[in-house]
Structures are given as C-alpha cells and as structure tokens.
Design an enzyme around this catalytic site. Structure first.
Site, PDB file in Angstrom:
ATOM      1  N   HIS A  23       0.897  -1.082   0.092  1.00  0.00           N
ATOM      2  CA  HIS A  23       0.100   0.086   0.021  1.00  0.00           C
ATOM      3  C   HIS A  23       0.726   1.310  -0.021  1.00  0.00           C
ATOM      4  O   HIS A  23       0.375   2.353   0.583  1.00  0.00           O
ATOM      5  CB  HIS A  23      -0.906   0.098   1.314  1.00  0.00           C
ATOM      6  CG  HIS A  23      -1.694  -1.198   1.465  1.00  0.00           C
ATOM      7  ND1 HIS A  23      -2.966  -1.586   1.050  1.00  0.00           N
ATOM      8  CD2 HIS A  23      -1.295  -2.492   1.972  1.00  0.00           C
ATOM      9  CE1 HIS A  23      -3.248  -2.730   1.130  1.00  0.00           C
ATOM     10  NE2 HIS A  23      -2.262  -3.425   2.042  1.00  0.00           N
ATOM     11  N   SER A  27      13.616  22.025 -16.599  1.00  0.00           N
ATOM     12  CA  SER A  27      12.372  22.757 -16.735  1.00  0.00           C
ATOM     13  C   SER A  27      12.858  24.048 -17.450  1.00  0.00           C
ATOM     14  O   SER A  27      13.934  24.453 -17.314  1.00  0.00           O
ATOM     15  CB  SER A  27      11.703  23.003 -15.143  1.00  0.00           C
ATOM     16  OG  SER A  27      11.016  24.275 -15.293  1.00  0.00           O
TER      17      SER A  27
END
Ligand code: ARG
Length: 493
Positions: A158, A279
C-alpha cells in the site's frame, strides 16, 4: 487513370484522394516492404522448382528481385496510387520485365496470403529483438542485484513501510517478471512463426505448390494447415500485442518506482542526467522524463492491442479488408518495445542508489514489528493473533519498550511478557532489521543466503534463454541464406 496492375482491368472510374487514402495501406506497408521481397523470392524459387514458371522467366524476375533486395524497394513502389506495397512491387517488376514475365510472379498466390506471410516475418523479427533486449535487461538486473545483496531497504505494501527487504531482492522480483515476459513472447513466437503462404485468397490453389519449401526458405517453423485460417487469422498479432502490453506494464511499474524513488521525499536513487530533463522556467529541476514516458508506453500499447482485437472481433471468414486496418496498430504497438527495454536497462545500470537513505528507511514505520510478534510466538509460545494484538497496541501507544508491551500483554493475554521471561534485549534483537532479514531465508526470501541461491538459479535460467534465442536466430538466418543461394542460382548471379 489508376496505374495499379491489380485494379486496372476490372474496375473503372477515377478514385478520389479520399477513397485512395482510406483504402491504401502504403504507410503501414513500409514495415513489410523488405519482407515482401523475400516472400517474392521464396515463392519464385518454389514456382521454378515446381516447373510452374519457366527458368528463363524466373531468371529475369529473380534478377530484379535481387536488385530490390540489395538496393531496397524503390520509392516508386510506394506510390500512394497503388493500394498496397504488394501491388506496388508487382507493378514495378512488371514495368521492368514486361507483362509476359512480371505477370507470372503472382501465380498461385493472393495478396491475402502474401500480406499475412509478410506480417508474420516482420513480427517474428521484432519479437526476436525484444527477446534479446529482455536478456540484456535481465542481465543488468542480476548484476546490480549481485552488488546489493546486503543493501537493506524497506519493502512496501500500500506504499506504506511494510517489512525490510534488500535492493537485490527487490530487483530480483523484477527480473522474475521480465523472465516471464520472455517466456510468453518466446511461446508466442511458436504461433507467429508459421507460414500462410500457399493459401492464396482463402481456398489455396490448384497449382502444385510446395508449401513446406517456401516455409523452410523463409525461416518458418511450419506451415499453417488450414488455408482459410491462414489468411483470416490475426491472433498472432493480438497475442504479440498482449504479451507486449504485459511486458510494458511491468516496465511501467518499475518506472513508477524509479520516479518515486528519485523524488526529494524519498531520495533512494539518483538517475543519470541523460535520462532526465530540466524545466524551461525552474532552474533547479531534474525531472525523470524517460521513466515517465516509459510509464505511459504501456497505455499506448494496450490501446493498440484493444484496437487490433476489436477490429477482428465479428469478422466473418475469411479475409476482410478490415484486417488491413489492424496493421498500423500492430506496428505502433510492437515497434518501440525493444528500445523501451534497452532504455530501462540503461537507466538501471547507470542509476546511483542511495544506500544510506535506504538503510535509514529500512527500519522505519514499524517494519520489524512483524518479527517481534513472530518472536513472541516462536520463543514464548504466545498465539500469533494475541502477539499481533500486544505489539499492535504498543505501536498505537507509541512505544515498543517492555513496559508498554507488558501493559498490552496483561490486557490481551492476561499476563505480562516479563513474567514469561521476555527481556528488553530480546525485544531489541527481534526489532533489528538484520534479524528480520536473516530469518527470512526460505527459498524466495530476502535473506542474503536465499538471495545468493536465487541469483545462481536466475543466472542459469538466463543462460538457457540466451541459448534459445541464439538457436532460433541461427535457424532463421540459415534458412534465409539458403533462400538467397537458391535465388542467386535462378538469377544466375
Ligand atoms: N493491403 C492488404 C492488407 O494489408 C493486402 C491484402 C489485400 N487483399 C484484398 N483482397 N484486397 O490486408
């Protein structure tokens, strides 16, 4: 006026550009143009051997085919005026050799068996490339795993800290998955590598063709027995796409982990710069773009698989033109997969794993509490569910010291752990990451000794698989060599 040799006599009327572009498979046929030349050669060798085509005619035709084989299918064969590459090549050959010669190549054949044969040859070659890449990827995983048999890290369920494992164990999980991908694809190859040639349009032909001969010359394992099945079925394409979808799903999961692991929160891995982008505005950025696109690729290939199988669904026997529309999905799905596998291998090989961060997290979040509960069971004969309650209660209270555990033991077991002889020392030892790992030494477990054994087994398996591909490739290239020898003899070159 259409120049297509196939269409010319039977049908009249200009076709609009829209009709032509809808019907043409030329763009997708770029994938099979060179296979088509091989198929033409094998068919002509066989027609000559069976004395269906006279050797003088065969010689002229074979020379032209050889020319195409050596210098590539000429641009004119790809003219969008032709419906497909089969018509294109036949038209070029006929123009060069004259109708009396060129018009004989298609004896006992239809584009239906021709295209199915080409598709299978190309798909087979692509699968072989993928299989080879998978062995390279597996070999990288085994080598990196070998260096990290004692590199502890948390295992997750999980995405929550679960139990300690090692990086080697984690990598071996993926190696195992990719080894099954290999098995699936190799098994698919058995069904892909069968020859439809000689089935003609659907009902085979009255000429005395030698189907096993053309199958042999083209490196197929066998012929497809039923002529209708041979031209109408595309399950070989669906199966390959399905295998690749599963393979890319595994790649996708791995990439998802690399993306998470390379985040500033986790910092388990530093990916090599070449697999990253920055970026245009944020100067600090190092983004895992290669892993991201690889993660998305499973979606693209699944899309191709769904398109392909949906096109076939509901088609009556035998060939229907819908099948042509499947081909672009096949190529879109399976063509980039070899590259994807190699990129993942390169990314893992060049990755820098942050062993300190992994170790730091290995024991966090209660990863060893299972082992504490197990110790209470093994050494103090407490039922597992009770031990689970005692330890779980201590976790809730925020401390795993003897005093807190004793409180829970009284509540859930009616007596303290101390009264059973449990000491703080035995608690601490059970809670250590190394204990948790070393006791999990069953086959397939993360204990270093179990992982050592697994590595030996996995290497053996990999060696076997490498040999399988090697044999297959040798067999195919021997066949093609024989094809070229016979073709050369006929062309008298
Ligand atoms: N271009 C076609 C395809 O890819 C070849 C077979 C065409 N056969 C036909 N009967 N129109 O399926």
């Amino acid at each position: 006026m259409t120049r297509d040799v196939v269409r010319k006599a039977r049908l009249s009327g200009e076709r609009t550009e829209d009709i032509e572009s809808l019907l043409s498979s030329m763009e997708a046929d770029r994938n099979i143009a060179s296979s088509d030349v091989l198929v033409d050669m094998a068919h002509l060798v066989m027609l000559t051997r069976q004395q269906i085509v006279h050797e003088d005619h065969a010689k002229t035709l074979m020379k032209e085919l050889f020319y195409m084989y050596e210098s590539g299918v000429p641009a004119e064969a790809f003219d969008p005026l032709y419906e497909d590459i089969h018509a294109g090549i036949e038209t070029v050959l006929t123009r060069k050799t004259g109708g009396d010669v060129g018009g004989r190549l298609h004896i006992g054949r239809s584009r239906n068996d021709e295209v199915a044969t080409c598709l299978r040859i190309r798909t087979r070659d692509i699968i072989l490339d993928q299989l080879e890449a998978l062995t390279r990827l597996r070999s990288v995983l085994l080598s990196v795993a070998e260096d990290h048999i004692t590199t502890v890290m948390p295992g997750f369920t999980h995405l929550q800290h679960a139990q300690p494992v090692t990086l080697a164990h984690h990598l071996l999980a993926y190696e195992q998955m990719f080894s099954r991908d290999f098995d699936r694809l190799f098994d698919a190859l058995r069904r892909v590598n069968c020859s439809p040639l000689g089935s003609a349009a659907l009902a085979s032909t009255g000429y005395p063709l030698d189907r096993p001969l053309t199958a042999d010359l083209l490196g197929f394992d066998r012929i497809l027995e039923n002529s209708m099945d041979a031209v109408a079925s595309r399950d070989f394409a669906e199966e390959t796409l399905a295998c690749d979808t599963m393979l890319l799903t595994n790649i996708s999961r791995f990439c998802e982990e690399l993306i998470i692991w390379s985040s500033a929160f986790v910092q388990f891995v530093n990916l090599d710069d070449r697999y990253c982008s920055t970026s245009s505005i944020m100067p600090q950025k190092k983004n895992p773009d290669v892993a991201e696109i690889l993660r998305s690729r499973a979606g693209t290939v699944l899309g191709s698989f769904v398109s392909a199988i949906t096109i076939v669904k509901g088609l009556p026997m035998a060939y229907n033109r819908d099948l042509q529309d499947l081909n672009p999905h096949l190529w879109r799905g399976i063509t980039g997969v070899r590259r994807d596998i190699d990129l993942l291998a390169g990314m893992i090989e060049s990755a820098e794993f942050n062993l300190e961060r992994m170790a730091e997290e290995a024991g966090r979040g209660g990863t060893t509490t299972t082992e504490l509960a197990d110790t209470l069971v093994r050494e103090f004969n407490i039922p597992f569910r009770t031990a689970h309650h005692i330890v779980g209660n201590a976790v809730k209270d925020g401390s795993l010291d003897l005093v807190t555990l004793d409180r829970g033991a009284e509540e859930f077991y009616g007596k303290t752990l101390s009264s059973l002889g449990v000491t703080q020392e035995s608690i601490d030892s059970a809670l250590s990451v190394s204990t948790s790992l070393s006791v999990r030494k069953l086959p397939g477990g993360p204990a270093p000794e179990a992982v050592q054994d697994a590595l030996v087994e996995r290497r053996k398996e990999l060696e076997k698989d490498i040999e399988l591909i090697c044999d297959k490739k040798t067999q195919i290239s021997a066949s093609l060599h024989e094809l070229l020898t016979q073709a050369r003899r006929i062309a008298q070159l």
